[in-house]
Scaffold this motif. Structure first.
Motif, PDB file in Angstrom:
ATOM      1  N   LEU A  35       0.816  -1.218   0.000  1.00 46.08           N
ATOM      2  CA  LEU A  35       0.000   0.000   0.000  1.00 46.08           C
ATOM      3  C   LEU A  35       0.850   1.270   0.000  1.00 46.08           C
ATOM      4  CD1 LEU A  35      -2.806  -0.951   2.575  1.00 46.08           C
ATOM      5  CD2 LEU A  35      -3.085  -0.669   0.106  1.00 46.08           C
ATOM      6  N   THR A  36       1.993   1.228   0.710  1.00 48.28           N
ATOM      7  CA  THR A  36       2.764   2.460   0.931  1.00 48.28           C
ATOM      8  C   THR A  36       4.090   2.503   0.185  1.00 48.28           C
ATOM      9  OG1 THR A  36       3.944   1.579   2.861  1.00 48.28           O
ATOM     10  CG2 THR A  36       1.780   2.592   3.252  1.00 48.28           C
ATOM     11  N   ASP A  37       4.639   1.320  -0.145  1.00 43.83           N
ATOM     12  CA  ASP A  37       5.964   1.236  -0.768  1.00 43.83           C
ATOM     13  C   ASP A  37       7.024   1.915   0.104  1.00 43.83           C
ATOM     14  OD1 ASP A  37       7.157  -0.034  -2.917  1.00 43.83           O
ATOM     15  OD2 ASP A  37       7.442   1.839  -4.019  1.00 43.83           O
ATOM     16  N   SER A  38       6.824   1.848   1.442  1.00 51.28           N
ATOM     17  CA  SER A  38       7.719   2.548   2.370  1.00 51.28           C
ATOM     18  C   SER A  38       8.153   1.625   3.503  1.00 51.28           C
ATOM     19  CB  SER A  38       7.004   3.771   2.964  1.00 51.28           C
ATOM     20  OG  SER A  38       7.746   4.310   4.043  1.00 51.28           O
ATOM     21  N   PRO A  39       9.444   1.256   3.569  1.00 54.65           N
ATOM     22  CA  PRO A  39       9.932   0.470   4.709  1.00 54.65           C
ATOM     23  C   PRO A  39       9.748   1.195   6.042  1.00 54.65           C
ATOM     24  CG  PRO A  39      11.540   0.464   2.930  1.00 54.65           C
ATOM     25  CD  PRO A  39      10.496   1.477   2.570  1.00 54.65           C
ATOM     26  N   PHE A  40       9.839   2.535   6.022  1.00 53.01           N
ATOM     27  CA  PHE A  40       9.687   3.290   7.265  1.00 53.01           C
ATOM     28  C   PHE A  40       8.262   3.169   7.806  1.00 53.01           C
ATOM     29  CE2 PHE A  40       8.586   7.255   9.507  1.00 53.01           C
ATOM     30  CZ  PHE A  40       9.465   7.141  10.573  1.00 53.01           C
ATOM     31  N   LEU A  41       7.249   3.281   6.929  1.00 47.54           N
ATOM     32  CA  LEU A  41       5.866   3.141   7.386  1.00 47.54           C
ATOM     33  C   LEU A  41       5.573   1.712   7.827  1.00 47.54           C
ATOM     34  CD1 LEU A  41       3.873   5.360   4.848  1.00 47.54           C
ATOM     35  CD2 LEU A  41       4.541   5.892   7.205  1.00 47.54           C
TER      36      LEU A  41
ATOM     37  N   MET B 113      17.031   2.395   7.544  1.00 47.67           N
ATOM     38  CA  MET B 113      16.685   2.042   6.161  1.00 47.67           C
ATOM     39  C   MET B 113      16.326   3.281   5.355  1.00 47.67           C
ATOM     40  SD  MET B 113      14.579  -1.579   6.292  1.00 47.67           S
ATOM     41  CE  MET B 113      13.344  -1.080   7.491  1.00 47.67           C
ATOM     42  N   ASN B 114      15.644   4.231   6.004  1.00 48.43           N
ATOM     43  CA  ASN B 114      15.184   5.431   5.312  1.00 48.43           C
ATOM     44  C   ASN B 114      16.331   6.401   5.023  1.00 48.43           C
ATOM     45  OD1 ASN B 114      12.878   6.926   4.282  1.00 48.43           O
ATOM     46  ND2 ASN B 114      13.181   8.345   5.982  1.00 48.43           N
ATOM     47  N   ARG B 115      17.269   6.513   5.972  1.00 49.12           N
ATOM     48  CA  ARG B 115      18.322   7.524   5.842  1.00 49.12           C
ATOM     49  C   ARG B 115      19.630   6.974   5.279  1.00 49.12           C
ATOM     50  NH1 ARG B 115      17.735  11.511  11.138  1.00 49.12           N
ATOM     51  NH2 ARG B 115      15.543  12.062  10.775  1.00 49.12           N
ATOM     52  N   ILE B 116      19.876   5.678   5.463  1.00 47.65           N
ATOM     53  CA  ILE B 116      21.133   5.096   4.955  1.00 47.65           C
ATOM     54  C   ILE B 116      20.795   4.082   3.863  1.00 47.65           C
ATOM     55  CG2 ILE B 116      23.252   3.857   5.563  1.00 47.65           C
ATOM     56  CD1 ILE B 116      22.962   4.972   8.401  1.00 47.65           C
ATOM     57  N   SER B 117      20.450   2.853   4.268  1.00 43.55           N
ATOM     58  CA  SER B 117      20.053   1.836   3.291  1.00 43.55           C
ATOM     59  C   SER B 117      19.482   0.636   4.025  1.00 43.55           C
ATOM     60  CB  SER B 117      21.246   1.387   2.433  1.00 43.55           C
ATOM     61  OG  SER B 117      22.162   0.634   3.207  1.00 43.55           O
ATOM     62  N   ILE B 118      18.757  -0.201   3.293  1.00 40.36           N
ATOM     63  CA  ILE B 118      18.200  -1.433   3.864  1.00 40.36           C
ATOM     64  C   ILE B 118      19.330  -2.380   4.247  1.00 40.36           C
ATOM     65  CG2 ILE B 118      16.799  -3.467   3.343  1.00 40.36           C
ATOM     66  CD1 ILE B 118      15.166  -1.601   1.437  1.00 40.36           C
ATOM     67  N   VAL B 119      20.311  -2.520   3.364  1.00 37.23           N
ATOM     68  CA  VAL B 119      21.454  -3.399   3.638  1.00 37.23           C
ATOM     69  C   VAL B 119      22.225  -2.897   4.858  1.00 37.23           C
ATOM     70  CG1 VAL B 119      23.676  -4.195   2.737  1.00 37.23           C
ATOM     71  CG2 VAL B 119      21.657  -4.203   1.264  1.00 37.23           C
ATOM     72  N   GLY B 120      22.371  -1.577   4.970  1.00 40.60           N
ATOM     73  CA  GLY B 120      23.071  -0.999   6.117  1.00 40.60           C
ATOM     74  C   GLY B 120      22.374  -1.306   7.427  1.00 40.60           C
ATOM     75  N   ALA B 121      21.040  -1.334   7.414  1.00 38.97           N
ATOM     76  CA  ALA B 121      20.283  -1.645   8.630  1.00 38.97           C
ATOM     77  C   ALA B 121      20.537  -3.081   9.075  1.00 38.97           C
ATOM     78  CB  ALA B 121      18.792  -1.417   8.388  1.00 38.97           C
ATOM     79  N   ILE B 122      20.530  -4.019   8.119  1.00 34.75           N
ATOM     80  CA  ILE B 122      20.755  -5.430   8.463  1.00 34.75           C
ATOM     81  C   ILE B 122      22.184  -5.645   8.953  1.00 34.75           C
ATOM     82  CG2 ILE B 122      20.826  -7.779   7.532  1.00 34.75           C
ATOM     83  CD1 ILE B 122      18.559  -6.964   5.632  1.00 34.75           C
TER      84      ILE B 122
END
Length: 410
Positions: free
Chosen positions: A42-48, A370-379
């Motif tokens: 629905l949002t296409d947003s990892p942050f939401l 994930m929003n400010r750096i990257s998804i890979v960086g978060a993991i």
């Protein structure tokens, strides 16, 4: 038979409970996977997506102390039946909204908050009730491990099945099946022959009851160590459901069926861990094994951030699930071994607050990264932090071992 992995199933009530848990927990994992995927779609947003995960669990942190005091004061069976019925209604509501295309992010967010509030009472009640369902006290540790094994077996089945259902006919049918699944524990609890719950030795108000529980934990250093470890593991490990969904959908460009396989890998590793704990005759040596579990979780997370092969990713997800669940189930088992029955509801509510209440804070932090750096960086950050957590926990292993030795009279 006493040394069997399944020795606690000698108790009739616990067998009923386990049978119903397999059904209802599979439905819960289907619902969780469907919600994560629905919000992303629905949002296409990892942050939401991480914000919704935060909303579904933060009520546990807010209401945990009150719910623990309540669990120690009222009939646990009736409380669980009431919460399971409310969860059934919420699942059917989500099914209707999704199938009729009325589901929007604000509506899902509101329902997630209500879901979290119900779980704030349901989870500590189910944890505290296990001791009433087991006929022999020496089988309690095995029962806790088997309960976690069922939880993680459903973590294998639920997301895997949900992935194919979502890919085939949509999220709404996952919610429908979840609603039907909640009938199982409601029925099982109604036919159990449980001993009457003893009233507290003295009646105190809820505020005093909460203070007694906090003072009990504050006066026992080994309990504080275990609860702090659960807080850290939950904060760093539980957000994998948010980070992995974003990783699969937005980095790997895979569909819901592969996300289900990744979560199935997490669940398979988790199931292996709980069977290992259940097979142990007692909890001697458990603190050291938890240390290795934290290291394995760190290895799995950092490797997932660097690898793109599908099958290796699933194997690393198994490592993550195994390490995450070995540490949390081990902590649960130690806590329930350490505490008295009079304090069980209040202490287990603190465990649930640590386990589920700190997870949304971790999800929110992961969403920001994930929003400010990257998804890979978060993991990768999750994995690196696990190694640091293991190093800090190493200092507490000897204290926990000494307390366990005192329990077993060594």
């Amino acid at each position: 038979m006493n040394s069997s992995v399944f020795r606690s199933l000698q108790s009739h009530n616990f067998r009923l409970f386990m049978s119903s848990q397999i059904v209802s927990m599979t439905g819960i994992w289907m619902q969780r996977m469907a919600t994560v995927w629905l919000v992303l779609s629905l949002t296409d947003s990892p942050f939401l997506s991480s914000t919704n995960d935060f909303a579904s669990q933060v009520p546990i942190l807010v209401l945990g102390l009150f719910s623990g005091a309540l669990v120690d004061r009222i009939d646990k069976r009736h409380l669980i039946q009431a919460t399971q019925f409310m969860l059934l209604l919420l699942a059917l509501l989500m099914s209707f909204l999704t199938l009729s295309r009325y589901a929007t992010y604000p509506i899902i967010l509101a329902i997630s908050i209500v879901l979290g509030a119900i779980n704030a009472f349901d989870m500590p009640a189910r944890q505290a009730c296990i001791s009433q369902m087991v006929d022999r006290p020496e089988h309690l540790a095995n029962a806790i491990a088997l309960n976690s094994a069922v939880f993680n077996l459903s973590r294998v089945i639920g997301p895997t099945v949900a992935g194919f259902i979502v890919a085939g006919v949509g999220e709404g049918y996952c919610y429908l099946l979840t609603g039907i699944a909640f009938i199982a524990p409601i029925y099982a609890l109604s036919v159990m022959r449980l001993p009457p719950q003893r009233a507290p030795e003295r009646r105190v108000n809820v505020g005093e009851s909460i203070r007694e529980g906090l003072a009990y934990v504050a006066g026992n250093g080994h309990l504080k160590i275990v609860l702090l470890l659960v807080c850290a593991v939950s904060f760093l490990g539980m957000p994998i459901y948010v980070t992995f969904s974003a990783f699969v959908k937005m980095v790997l460009k895979e569909d819901a069926s592969f996300f289900g396989l990744v979560l199935g890998g997490v669940g398979l590793g988790a199931l292996s861990s709980t069977i290992h704990i259940a097979a142990a005759p007692n909890i001697r040596g458990l603190p050291k094994r938890i240390l290795w579990a934290l290291i394995l979780m760190g290895i799995g997370l950092t490797a997932m951030a660097l690898i793109r092969n599908r099958w290796v990713l699933i194997a690393m997800a198994m490592l993550v699930g195994g390490g995450l669940v070995y540490s949390t189930t081990g902590c649960n088992t130690m806590l329930q071994t350490f505490i008295s029955d009079a304090m069980r509801g209040r202490v287990m509510s603190l465990y649930v607050m640590a386990f589920s209440g700190f997870a949304p804070l971790g999800s929110l932090a992961a969403g920001i990264i994930m929003n400010r750096i990257s998804i890979v960086g978060a993991i990768f950050s999750q994995g690196a932090a696990c190694f640091l957590m293991a190093l800090i926990y190493l200092c507490a292993v000897e204290t926990l071992d000494r307390n366990i030795d005192r329990i077993y009279g060594r």
